[in-house]
Scaffold this motif. Structure first.
Motif, PDB file in Angstrom:
ATOM      1  N   GLU A   1       4.970  -0.297 -18.735  1.00 37.37           N
ATOM      2  CA  GLU A   1       4.146  -1.107 -17.848  1.00 37.37           C
ATOM      3  C   GLU A   1       4.398  -0.863 -16.454  1.00 37.37           C
ATOM      4  OE1 GLU A   1       1.651  -2.824 -19.095  1.00 37.37           O
ATOM      5  OE2 GLU A   1       1.956  -1.668 -20.875  1.00 37.37           O
ATOM      6  N   THR A   2       5.701  -0.696 -16.002  1.00 37.54           N
ATOM      7  CA  THR A   2       5.957  -0.390 -14.644  1.00 37.54           C
ATOM      8  C   THR A   2       5.293   1.026 -14.322  1.00 37.54           C
ATOM      9  OG1 THR A   2       8.105  -1.548 -14.921  1.00 37.54           O
ATOM     10  CG2 THR A   2       7.709  -0.127 -12.992  1.00 37.54           C
TER      11      THR A   2
ATOM     12  N   TYR B   1       2.739   1.833 -11.197  1.00 44.57           N
ATOM     13  CA  TYR B   1       3.256   2.586 -10.230  1.00 44.57           C
ATOM     14  C   TYR B   1       1.730   3.635 -10.169  1.00 44.57           C
ATOM     15  CZ  TYR B   1       4.562   7.436  -8.644  1.00 44.57           C
ATOM     16  OH  TYR B   1       4.577   8.494  -8.234  1.00 44.57           O
ATOM     17  N   CYS B   2       1.153   3.868 -11.144  1.00 44.31           N
ATOM     18  CA  CYS B   2      -0.196   5.016 -10.950  1.00 44.31           C
ATOM     19  C   CYS B   2      -1.233   3.960 -10.348  1.00 44.31           C
ATOM     20  CB  CYS B   2      -0.693   5.174 -12.545  1.00 44.31           C
ATOM     21  SG  CYS B   2      -2.087   6.100 -12.435  1.00 44.31           S
ATOM     22  N   ALA B   3      -1.487   2.760 -10.556  1.00 41.45           N
ATOM     23  CA  ALA B   3      -2.270   1.884  -9.746  1.00 41.45           C
ATOM     24  C   ALA B   3      -1.939   1.825  -8.432  1.00 41.45           C
ATOM     25  CB  ALA B   3      -2.409   0.496 -10.422  1.00 41.45           C
ATOM     26  N   ARG B   4      -0.665   1.741  -8.112  1.00 40.47           N
ATOM     27  CA  ARG B   4      -0.224   1.659  -6.668  1.00 40.47           C
ATOM     28  C   ARG B   4      -0.641   2.911  -5.813  1.00 40.47           C
ATOM     29  NH1 ARG B   4       3.883  -0.733  -3.637  1.00 40.47           N
ATOM     30  NH2 ARG B   4       3.604  -2.540  -4.805  1.00 40.47           N
ATOM     31  N   ASP B   5      -0.400   4.089  -6.626  1.00 43.23           N
ATOM     32  CA  ASP B   5      -0.886   5.464  -6.200  1.00 43.23           C
ATOM     33  C   ASP B   5      -2.316   5.419  -5.680  1.00 43.23           C
ATOM     34  OD1 ASP B   5       1.397   6.446  -5.879  1.00 43.23           O
ATOM     35  OD2 ASP B   5       1.245   8.106  -7.334  1.00 43.23           O
ATOM     36  N   VAL B   6      -3.150   4.863  -6.531  1.00 47.28           N
ATOM     37  CA  VAL B   6      -4.643   4.845  -6.304  1.00 47.28           C
ATOM     38  C   VAL B   6      -4.793   3.867  -5.092  1.00 47.28           C
ATOM     39  CG1 VAL B   6      -6.769   4.083  -7.099  1.00 47.28           C
ATOM     40  CG2 VAL B   6      -5.163   5.193  -8.693  1.00 47.28           C
ATOM     41  N   ASP B   7      -4.404   2.752  -4.807  1.00 49.59           N
ATOM     42  CA  ASP B   7      -4.365   1.879  -3.830  1.00 49.59           C
ATOM     43  C   ASP B   7      -3.815   2.662  -2.473  1.00 49.59           C
ATOM     44  OD1 ASP B   7      -5.562   0.028  -5.353  1.00 49.59           O
ATOM     45  OD2 ASP B   7      -3.656  -1.239  -5.761  1.00 49.59           O
TER      46      ASP B   7
ATOM     47  N   THR C   1      10.178  11.337 -13.681  1.00 43.87           N
ATOM     48  CA  THR C   1      11.225  11.949 -14.648  1.00 43.87           C
ATOM     49  C   THR C   1      11.462  11.447 -15.961  1.00 43.87           C
ATOM     50  OG1 THR C   1      12.413  12.379 -12.708  1.00 43.87           O
ATOM     51  CG2 THR C   1      13.810  12.788 -14.665  1.00 43.87           C
ATOM     52  N   PHE C   2      11.253  10.278 -16.252  1.00 45.94           N
ATOM     53  CA  PHE C   2      11.474   9.600 -17.606  1.00 45.94           C
ATOM     54  C   PHE C   2      10.305   9.746 -18.464  1.00 45.94           C
ATOM     55  CE2 PHE C   2      11.990   6.208 -20.761  1.00 45.94           C
ATOM     56  CZ  PHE C   2      13.255   6.041 -20.857  1.00 45.94           C
ATOM     57  N   PHE C   3       9.120  10.002 -18.031  1.00 44.74           N
ATOM     58  CA  PHE C   3       7.873  10.151 -18.798  1.00 44.74           C
ATOM     59  C   PHE C   3       7.259  11.263 -18.799  1.00 44.74           C
ATOM     60  CE2 PHE C   3       8.063   5.070 -18.619  1.00 44.74           C
ATOM     61  CZ  PHE C   3       8.266   4.959 -20.183  1.00 44.74           C
ATOM     62  N   CYS C   4       7.363  11.990 -17.777  1.00 43.89           N
ATOM     63  CA  CYS C   4       6.453  13.317 -17.518  1.00 43.89           C
ATOM     64  C   CYS C   4       7.163  14.624 -18.016  1.00 43.89           C
ATOM     65  CB  CYS C   4       6.073  13.141 -16.173  1.00 43.89           C
ATOM     66  SG  CYS C   4       5.087  11.839 -15.698  1.00 43.89           S
ATOM     67  N   LYS C   5       8.406  14.264 -18.171  1.00 41.14           N
ATOM     68  CA  LYS C   5       9.316  15.557 -18.396  1.00 41.14           C
ATOM     69  C   LYS C   5      10.286  15.543 -19.513  1.00 41.14           C
ATOM     70  CE  LYS C   5       9.866  16.333 -13.438  1.00 41.14           C
ATOM     71  NZ  LYS C   5      10.831  16.496 -12.241  1.00 41.14           N
ATOM     72  N   PRO C   6      10.476  16.488 -20.164  1.00 40.51           N
ATOM     73  CA  PRO C   6      11.343  16.313 -21.395  1.00 40.51           C
ATOM     74  C   PRO C   6      12.817  15.942 -21.087  1.00 40.51           C
ATOM     75  CG  PRO C   6      10.229  18.527 -21.263  1.00 40.51           C
ATOM     76  CD  PRO C   6       9.961  18.076 -20.167  1.00 40.51           C
TER      77      PRO C   6
ATOM     78  N   LYS D   1       0.727  -1.219   0.077  1.00 38.33           N
ATOM     79  CA  LYS D   1       0.065  -0.199   0.061  1.00 38.33           C
ATOM     80  C   LYS D   1       0.776   1.161  -0.032  1.00 38.33           C
ATOM     81  CE  LYS D   1      -3.902  -2.159   0.237  1.00 38.33           C
ATOM     82  NZ  LYS D   1      -4.624  -2.415  -1.028  1.00 38.33           N
ATOM     83  N   LYS D   2       2.126   1.113  -0.031  1.00 42.41           N
ATOM     84  CA  LYS D   2       3.083   2.162  -0.055  1.00 42.41           C
ATOM     85  C   LYS D   2       3.338   2.610  -1.502  1.00 42.41           C
ATOM     86  CE  LYS D   2       5.388   1.636   4.299  1.00 42.41           C
ATOM     87  NZ  LYS D   2       6.873   1.351   4.627  1.00 42.41           N
ATOM     88  N   LYS D   3       3.645   3.915  -1.838  1.00 37.24           N
ATOM     89  CA  LYS D   3       4.319   4.196  -3.105  1.00 37.24           C
ATOM     90  C   LYS D   3       5.285   3.556  -3.511  1.00 37.24           C
ATOM     91  CE  LYS D   3       4.407   8.766  -4.205  1.00 37.24           C
ATOM     92  NZ  LYS D   3       3.497   8.843  -5.438  1.00 37.24           N
ATOM     93  N   MET D   4       5.426   3.293  -4.906  1.00 34.63           N
ATOM     94  CA  MET D   4       6.584   2.391  -5.284  1.00 34.63           C
ATOM     95  C   MET D   4       7.743   3.321  -5.488  1.00 34.63           C
ATOM     96  SD  MET D   4       4.544   0.337  -8.509  1.00 34.63           S
ATOM     97  CE  MET D   4       6.134  -0.136  -9.330  1.00 34.63           C
ATOM     98  N   ARG D   5       8.794   2.912  -5.087  1.00 37.26           N
ATOM     99  CA  ARG D   5      10.089   3.565  -4.887  1.00 37.26           C
ATOM    100  C   ARG D   5      10.540   3.955  -6.387  1.00 37.26           C
ATOM    101  NH1 ARG D   5       9.588   4.991   0.187  1.00 37.26           N
ATOM    102  NH2 ARG D   5       9.173   3.522   1.601  1.00 37.26           N
ATOM    103  N   GLU D   6      10.180   3.239  -7.267  1.00 35.34           N
ATOM    104  CA  GLU D   6      10.632   3.415  -8.591  1.00 35.34           C
ATOM    105  C   GLU D   6       9.933   4.732  -9.379  1.00 35.34           C
ATOM    106  OE1 GLU D   6      10.113  -1.027  -8.397  1.00 35.34           O
ATOM    107  OE2 GLU D   6       9.172   0.697  -7.607  1.00 35.34           O
ATOM    108  N   GLY D   7       8.785   5.209  -8.534  1.00 37.93           N
ATOM    109  CA  GLY D   7       8.061   6.252  -9.227  1.00 37.93           C
ATOM    110  C   GLY D   7       8.624   7.645  -9.591  1.00 37.93           C
TER     111      GLY D   7
END
Length: 643
Positions: free
Chosen positions: A156-157, A161-167, A135-140, A124-130
Motif C-alpha cells: 500500500e505504501t 509512492y507511485c501516486a506521489r511520483d505522478v504528482d 528494491t523490495f518489490f521490483c527486484k529478486p 510534491k517531492k519523491k517519497m524517501r521510502e521509494g
C-alpha cells in the motif's frame, strides 16, 4: 482530455542498471506492476495490475490518441516497458519528457534531485521510502520474488509512492513548460535519438565471448608468473605487493596505474621488479570489461540498444550508457584484421605468439565487436577538426577559416605562424608541426602551459617548461581574435547577469537573463542555459558562477566559470548542433544510424556505396552558419574501428 501524465512500476529478474532497459524488458518475469496516471493535471490515480485491475477505457483510448499529449519522466522507459506490456509499440511523437525538459535548462535529470533544486513542497517531492520499496518489490531477493499479497502494508505504501511520483512529475511539468524555448528541430533530434537507441547496433557475440575467455586465461597466466617471481602467496594483495616492491627499491604509497607507470621509465630499476610492475599494469586493464558489458546489453535480436544518452551534458552533447562509447580505446594495430581473426577463431596461443601484450591487443579490438547487419557494411564518417573550425568561425580568425577552405594542414599553417618559418609535414621544419598541433588542440579555450602539457602527453610528447610557456604565448600571438573572444564572452555574461539586458556577441550569439538562468542563444536557435548564474566580487575581480551537477560526487553545487571556459561550452554546443543537422539529414535520406560518438556517426547500410552520400551531407553548408567550411571524412568497414 489534453494531457496524460504516466509513471509505472515494474518487475524483472534482469538488473536494469547492469543491462539497460531493452534487456530488462526481455526478462522472463518482466511485468508492469503499477500504472500511475494523471489526466489534465488532476490528482494521481494508480492501477494495480497485481490485483487484476485494468486501465480505464478513456485512459486506454488516450494512450493511442495522437491528440492527447503523453508525459513521463524518462519517457523511453515508459515507452519500452508499455510497448512490451501491450505487445505493440507506442508512438513516441506523442510523448514529452520532463527529464529532457530539465536537461534543456541545465537542471538535474534525477526526479528526486530535480524536485529539491526546484524547491518543491514536501507533498510534491519523491517519497524517501521509494528506493527501498523498489528494491523490495521490483527486484529478486536471493533468487526469489516478493509478492504484494505477502506484504500488504508495504505494498500500500508502494502504491502511494507511485501516486506521489505522478504528482511530482506533474508539478515539475507545470514549472518547466514555461521554459520550453528550444527550436522545433531539437525535438526532431530527441525523437531521432530514441529511434537510434531502439534500432541498436549488432554485437559480434563470438568476438566478445572469446575476448573474455582470452582474458581469463591471460589473468591466470600472469598470476602464475607473478607468483613465480615474487614467491608471494597472493601477488594481488596490495599490502604484500607493496612490501615486496620496497625490497627491490620501489617504495610507493600507492600501486595505482599512474604511480607504477613512473617506475617503468627508471633505467636502474631491478628487472624482476620491472616485470612485476608490468604484470600488475597488464592485469589492471579495465577496458577489457567492456566486452562483458556488451554481452550484458546484447538483446535477443543480437543487438545492443539504448547505448547513447541524449543531452548527456548541459551543452547538449550526447554521452554514453552501458558500454560508454565516448571512451573506447583506440586501435593502433597495423594488422587489425589478422588480430581480430585470431580472436574470432579463438586462437589464444597464436595471439600470445604474435603480440607482446594480449590484454592491450584485446583492448584495441573492443571496437571491432560492433558489426554490421548480415550482408551490410558500416559507414563511419566524422568531421575534420570541427572545434578548431567553429572556434575560428565564431571569433573571426579568418586565416584559420581560409586554411580550411583551401584544404591546408591547419597544424602546419599554425606552426608556420607561431615560429615564423614555412612548416611542411615530413619536409622543411616538419618537426615544428607537433607543437603546432598540440597548441591548436590545447589553447583555443584559454589553456595555458599545463593544458598544453596535458595535451602533449596524450600524444606521447614532452616539452620543457620554457618551451610550453613559449608555445602558448606564440599561439596566442598568432590567434588574436580567439584570445579577444574569451574576454568578449566573459564581459557579455557579466553585463547580462548584472543588468538583465540582452547582449549580442559574434555570429548572432546572444546572452540574456530569464528566470535566474543565463541563456545563451546559439546560431542554430538552440538555447544553452547556465542555471542560477551570478556575478560575485572577489579579490581577483568579478567571478561568474552558476549551479550544476558535480559529475564526481553527483551533488548539485555552485561552480565558477570564465570567458575561455564559456567559449569552450559555446563552441562544443555549436559543434553538437552541426552534428545533429547531419544526423537529421542522413536519417531523412534513409541512412540508418546505429550510434554516434563525439563528431562521428556510424551507419549500418546494405548499400556498399553509401559513404559518398554521407560525406556529401557532412560537407553541406548550414544556413545558420554562413562561411563555416565543413568537411567529413569517412570509411566503410564490416566492423567498427578507428581508421
Amino acid at each position: 482530455m489534453g494531457t496524460l501524465l504516466i509513471d509505472i512500476e515494474t518487475y524483472s529478474d534482469v538488473d536494469i542498471a547492469e543491462c539497460g532497459t531493452y534487456r530488462y524488458v526481455e526478462g522472463d518475469s518482466f511485468s508492469v506492476l503499477l500504472f500511475g496516471y494523471s489526466i489534465d493535471g488532476m490528482p494521481a490515480k494508480v492501477v494495480d495490475f497485481t490485483q487484476g485491475e485494468e486501465i480505464p477505457q478513456d485512459v486506454m483510448s488516450a494512450l493511442w490518441d495522437p491528440s492527447v499529449v503523453k508525459i513521463a519522466h524518462n519517457m523511453s522507459f515508459e515507452l519500452t516497458c508499455l510497448g512490451k506490456h501491450f505487445g505493440r509499440d507506442l508512438d513516441e511523437t506523442q510523448w514529452y519528457d520532463t527529464m529532457i525538459m530539465s536537461a534543456h535548462i541545465g537542471f538535474p535529470l534525477a526526479l528526486a534531485q530535480l524536485c529539491d533544486v526546484l524547491g518543491m513542497p514536501e507533498d510534491k517531492k519523491k517519497m524517501r521510502e521509494g528506493r527501498a520499496l523498489i528494491t523490495f518489490f521490483c527486484k529478486p531477493y536471493k533468487g526469489a520474488r516478493r509478492y504484494p499479497s505477502d506484504h500488504k502494508d508495504k505494498w500500500e505504501t508502494f502504491k502511494l509512492y507511485c501516486a506521489r511520483d505522478v504528482d511530482s512529475e506533474q508539478a515539475v511539468y507545470d514549472k518547466l513548460r514555461k521554459c520550453m524555448w528550444q527550436p522545433a528541430w531539437e525535438r526532431d533530434v530527441q525523437l531521432l535519438d530514441y529511434r537510434i537507441n531502439k534500432r541498436g547496433v549488432r554485437i559480434d557475440r563470438r568476438v566478445a565471448e572469446n575476448a573474455l575467455s582470452f582474458w581469463q586465461r591471460e589473468v591466470a597466466r600472469l598470476e602464475e608468473e607473478a607468483k613465480a617471481i615474487t614467491r608471494l602467496e597472493n601477488p594481488n594483495s596490495v599490502t604484500q605487493l607493496k612490501e615486496w616492491l620496497s625490497r627491490w627499491g620501489v617504495r610507493t604509497e600507492s600501486i595505482s596505474k599512474e604511480e607504477l607507470s613512473k617506475y617503468l621509465g627508471n633505467p636502474y630499476i631491478a628487472e624482476r621488479a620491472r616485470r612485476v610492475i608490468e604484470i600488475r599494469l597488464e592485469m589492471g586493464k579495465t577496458s577489457v570489461k567492456k566486452y562483458s558489458t556488451m554481452l550484458d546489453w546484447c538483446c535477443k535480436d543480437g543487438r545492443a540498444h539504448g547505448i547513447t544518452q541524449y543531452f548527456g551534458t548541459f551543452t547538449g552533447r550526447f554521452s554514453g550508457r552501458g558500454v560508454q562509447l565516448q571512451n573506447l580505446p583506440q586501435n593502433h594495430i597495423s594488422d587489425l584484421d589478422f588480430a581480430r581473426n585470431l580472436l574470432y577463431d579463438g586462437d589464444y596461443a597464436m595471439m600470445r605468439v604474435c603480440y607482446p601484450s594480449v590484454s592491450d591487443t584485446l583492448s584495441q579490438l573492443i571496437r571491432t565487436a560492433f558489426v554490421a547487419t548480415d550482408g551490410g557494411t558500416l559507414h563511419v564518417c566524422d568531421f575534420s577538426a570541427i572545434e578548431a573550425r567553429v572556434t575560428a568561425w565564431v571569433s573571426g580568425e579568418n586565416w584559420v577559416l581560409d586554411t580550411f577552405k583551401k584544404g591546408g594542414d591547419i597544424y602546419c599553417v599554425t606552426a608556420s605562424r607561431m615560429f615564423g618559418v614555412e612548416v611542411t609535414k615530413h619536409g622543411p621544419h616538419g618537426n615544428l608541426r607537433q607543437p603546432g598541433k598540440v597548441a591548436v588542440l590545447a589553447c583555443g579555450y584559454g589553456g595555458g602551459p599545463s593544458a598544453f602539457d596535458n595535451m602533449a602527453k596524450a600524444y606521447g610528447l614532452s616539452f620543457t617548461e620554457q618551451e610550453k610557456e613559449t608555445y602558448v604565448r606564440q599561439w596566442r600571438r598568432a590567434n588574436p581574435h580567439t584570445v579577444d573572444l574569451w574576454g568578449i564572452v566573459e564581459r557579455a555574461a557579466i553585463t547580462a547577469i548584472e543588468t538583465g539586458k540582452q547582449v549580442e556577441i559574434n555570429r548572432g550569439i546572444r546572452m540574456a537573463m530569464k528566470y535566474g538562468l543565463l541563456l545563451v542563444k546559439l546560431p542554430s536557435g538552440r538555447i544553452l542555459s547556465y542555471p542560477r548564474a551570478k556575478v560575485r566580487d572577489t579579490y581577483k575581480g568579478k567571478q561568474i558562477t552558476y549551479e550544476r551537477m558535480n559529475q564526481v560526487n553527483k551533488k548539485w553545487e555552485e561552480t565558477g566559470t570564465w570567458g575561455g571556459k564559456m567559449v569552450e561550452n559555446i563552441v562544443q554546443a555549436i559543434a553538437r548542433d552541426i552534428l545533429c543537422v547531419v544526423m537529421l539529414k542522413a536519417d531523412l535520406r534513409g541512412h540508418k544510424i546505429v550510434f554516434h560518438v563525439h563528431d562521428e556517426i556510424i551507419v549500418d547500410s546494405q548499400d556498399p556505396n553509401g559513404l559518398a552520400d554521407i560525406e556529401a551531407i557532412f560537407a553541406d553548408p548550414i544556413p545558420w552558419a554562413p562561411g563555416l567550411p565543413l568537411k567529413g571524412a569517412g570509411y566503410s568497414t564490416p566492423y567498427y574501428m578507428k581508421d
